[in-house]
Design a protein around this motif. Structure first.
Motif, PDB file in Angstrom:
ATOM      1  N   MET A   1     -25.702 -25.420 -20.464  1.00  0.00           N
ATOM      2  CA  MET A   1     -24.624 -25.279 -19.500  1.00  0.00           C
ATOM      3  C   MET A   1     -23.962 -23.923 -19.717  1.00  0.00           C
ATOM      4  N   SER A   2     -23.769 -23.205 -18.656  1.00  0.00           N
ATOM      5  CA  SER A   2     -23.216 -21.867 -18.758  1.00  0.00           C
ATOM      6  C   SER A   2     -21.689 -21.928 -18.876  1.00  0.00           C
ATOM      7  N   LEU A   3     -21.115 -20.807 -19.262  1.00  0.00           N
ATOM      8  CA  LEU A   3     -19.665 -20.714 -19.404  1.00  0.00           C
ATOM      9  C   LEU A   3     -18.973 -20.879 -18.049  1.00  0.00           C
ATOM     10  N   GLN A   4     -19.591 -20.320 -17.025  1.00  0.00           N
ATOM     11  CA  GLN A   4     -19.005 -20.439 -15.680  1.00  0.00           C
ATOM     12  C   GLN A   4     -19.024 -21.901 -15.208  1.00  0.00           C
ATOM     13  N   GLN A   5     -20.101 -22.616 -15.478  1.00  0.00           N
ATOM     14  CA  GLN A   5     -20.202 -24.015 -15.069  1.00  0.00           C
ATOM     15  C   GLN A   5     -19.190 -24.875 -15.813  1.00  0.00           C
ATOM     16  N   SER A   6     -19.004 -24.674 -17.098  1.00  0.00           N
ATOM     17  CA  SER A   6     -18.037 -25.480 -17.847  1.00  0.00           C
ATOM     18  C   SER A   6     -16.609 -25.153 -17.435  1.00  0.00           C
TER      19      SER A   6
END
Length: 105
Positions: A1-6
């Motif tokens: 999971m990417s930082l933008q998604q979280s």
């Protein structure tokens, strides 16, 4: 999971948990029943309904069972409208004002 998604997930979760409270306080003592609009509605606008209901029982030809059925319909429609408006009022108070209206909350 990417930082933008979280970050998007956390923002969505935070927005979902907050009410749409706008900071205004509800006006006190305006949610009670005997306001000027209530007297106008129940005293003037509903006068033909009162006359119609009375005429079911005192007019000629008199049919008590049909009159009682009409009164039952009127009570049912009125209760349906009042209960629906109560639910909507509480829901709007919780969502937009941060709590139920003054007599309830």
């Amino acid at each position: 999971m990417s930082l933008q998604q979280s970050a998007l997930d956390l923002t969505t979760l935070a927005l979902a948990e907050l009410p749409l409270y706008h900071g205004y306080m509800p006006s006190s003592e305006t949610t009670g029943f005997p306001g000027p609009g209530s007297w106008l509605i129940f005293g003037v606008i509903l006068m033909p309904v009162y006359v119609m209901t009375i005429s079911w029982f005192v007019g000629k030809p008199k049919d008590s069972s049909t009159g009682l059925l009409g009164v039952l319909y009127l009570v049912g429609v009125t209760a349906n409208m009042w209960i629906g408006m109560l639910v909507l009022t509480v829901l709007i108070g919780v969502v937009f004002y941060g709590g139920a209206p003054s007599p309830i909350g």
